[in-house]
Motif scaffolding. Sequence first.
Motif, PDB file in Angstrom:
ATOM      1  N   LYS A 191      -2.502  -0.873  10.722  1.00 21.13           N
ATOM      2  CA  LYS A 191      -3.471  -2.015  10.604  1.00 21.13           C
ATOM      3  C   LYS A 191      -4.888  -1.605  10.792  1.00 21.13           C
ATOM      4  CE  LYS A 191      -2.229  -4.263  14.729  1.00 21.13           C
ATOM      5  NZ  LYS A 191      -1.861  -5.396  15.437  1.00 21.13           N
ATOM      6  N   TYR A 208      -0.221  -0.752   4.097  1.00 18.91           N
ATOM      7  CA  TYR A 208      -0.368  -0.110   5.318  1.00 18.91           C
ATOM      8  C   TYR A 208      -0.646   1.017   5.555  1.00 18.91           C
ATOM      9  CZ  TYR A 208       4.371   1.200   6.187  1.00 18.91           C
ATOM     10  OH  TYR A 208       5.535   2.406   6.117  1.00 18.91           O
ATOM     11  N   GLN A 213      -5.370   1.282   4.283  1.00 22.16           N
ATOM     12  CA  GLN A 213      -6.192   0.138   4.909  1.00 22.16           C
ATOM     13  C   GLN A 213      -7.616   0.198   4.643  1.00 22.16           C
ATOM     14  OE1 GLN A 213      -5.696  -2.691   7.973  1.00 22.16           O
ATOM     15  NE2 GLN A 213      -4.230  -2.690   6.093  1.00 22.16           N
TER      16      GLN A 213
END
Length: 609
Positions: A191, A208, A213
């Motif tokens: 994350k 993810y 990200q």
Amino acid sequence: MSKLTLAIAAMTAVLCIGTSPAFAMPADAPGDDSATETQLQDAHIQQQAEEIQQEDEQTSQPVPQAGPEDADTMRATAGASGFTPGNLISDRNFRDGSAMTEAQIQTFLQQVVGSCENSLCLARLKLDTPTRTWSWGSCTSYPGAKGESAARIIFKVQRACGISARVILTTLQKEQSLVSDPAPTEAILRKAMGFGCPDTAACDSTYYGFFNQVFAAARQLTWYGNPEGSFTWLKVGKANQIAYNPNASCGTGSVTIQNAATAALYYYTPYQPNAAALANMYGTGDSCSAYGNRNFWRIYRDWFGDPRIDSTSSTNRLAGADRYATAVAISKASYPKSGVPVVYVASGATFADALSAAPAAAAQGGPLLLTVPGTLSPATSAEIKRLAPARIVVVGATGAVNAKVETALKALAPTTRIGGVDRYETSRRIAAAAFPTAAHAYLATGRDYPDALSAAAAAGATSAPVLLVDGTAKSLDSATKATLDRAKIREVRIAGGTGVVSSGIQTALAKSFTTKRYGGADRYLTSVLLNQQAFPSSERAFLASGALFPDALTGAAAAGAAKAPLYLSRLECLPVPVRDSLDRVGASSLTLLGGTGALSNRVATRTVC
């Protein structure tokens, strides 16, 4: 069930397909057609709320922040810190797709982290990345490759999405402290940008991991506010109600958002800091505090300079090949037209005489130029011819600027000399000639130059003299006392602490004058204290080296004439108190004095030490 809860449930159903290591990527991957922009945004906001909830659990019960008195407190605190909720970053700084090269990003990662402790550290991270084309958004396709560094991924996303690498780096630090983490875990990389995946939901591999990200968050940040998208409820140029915290009891505050980039940050993290968060800029506030946008602004400012300031349009540098040419450059910028009333000329080899000459030149409407002691510098001669002054004042006795120079100057304009047996008498004679009367005067040591430099600009702006004294003396000398008395001085402002101007001198002054001392822990803080007193606000400010005197000498005269503060800076970075003072006075335009050997380009971008 609320709409947000339904959206999160739908998002969770879409994303719960499985997991894989944070550093593994398929060779080719499609875009995120399975999630709409609103579903993805709702999941992202849920994550933001959960993280703030975790922070709140460590503090006391929420304290409502909605009252008008609290809003006023928040605005006052924001002004003190330099934080402006309606302007977090300029559009130019946000959407600069060429802000940093790959090499610069890699160097920056290494400098911030120091030494990596595992292979997931961003300065060492290597990933196989997919070729990816998003189904919506404003980014071009990302061409995947094997073994790409974090720096290369950030650089390529910067180019693909037209978003600054500085914004990406700041967000990585703001969300997970990843840039400075020497040993991040796979869970942290999962994350990295805090985007799209709440902790309560499993996430599809599309969203993810470090690459996903960075790319997905950059796509989202550049898509916000697009009229073709769904994020148009925040209105630029108008008042918007922005919450302080996910807890509704904490209230909202009105924020007039000044640009699209700031709106994007509020879409990404829809909370503003309250007064408690701003009062402790590097720490925690109260249970109604949210820190995301405060931390973005603070981290960017500390790393790259004020995010609101476009350095290319708000900073100029005045420099020449040497100190004499730099003085000429400053003169040309300050006095573009000929016919000035006076030009002061001082030695470029020493600092003492010019310290008192700078405010005199500023107050009388002319520049201060430097010369070699034994011969008139050609650049200085040419500039005086261009200026066509009504008169010239040579500063210092013949030991400082010899008779040959004075003779050459007399051929250009009527010339007089102001000099004494030493630097102290010279400063008294300059004060008497340029300031026969004045409400106040500045007093500084003649043994060194830093404290007198900022005082000279303040003195010039307020039509006051700078008098030099032997700061080690146990008391005030009678000649300086007589000079102050003749000018009917009522207040004396001492530049520097007791280490440079003794307490005995201050005690003697206090018997006859209102006496105030402006002295900090070092020359940089002293310059801040002097400027804060003289310039409560100023759109323009000058910066000079705190380690080299020539550029600052002539710059002090220019700053005084412009009625702007002169701050001292280190070579490679801006001292934090100086940066904070520039924010407080509202200095949106900086003039750097000297070349990059005196002040680096990091100073131009307000990068702090």
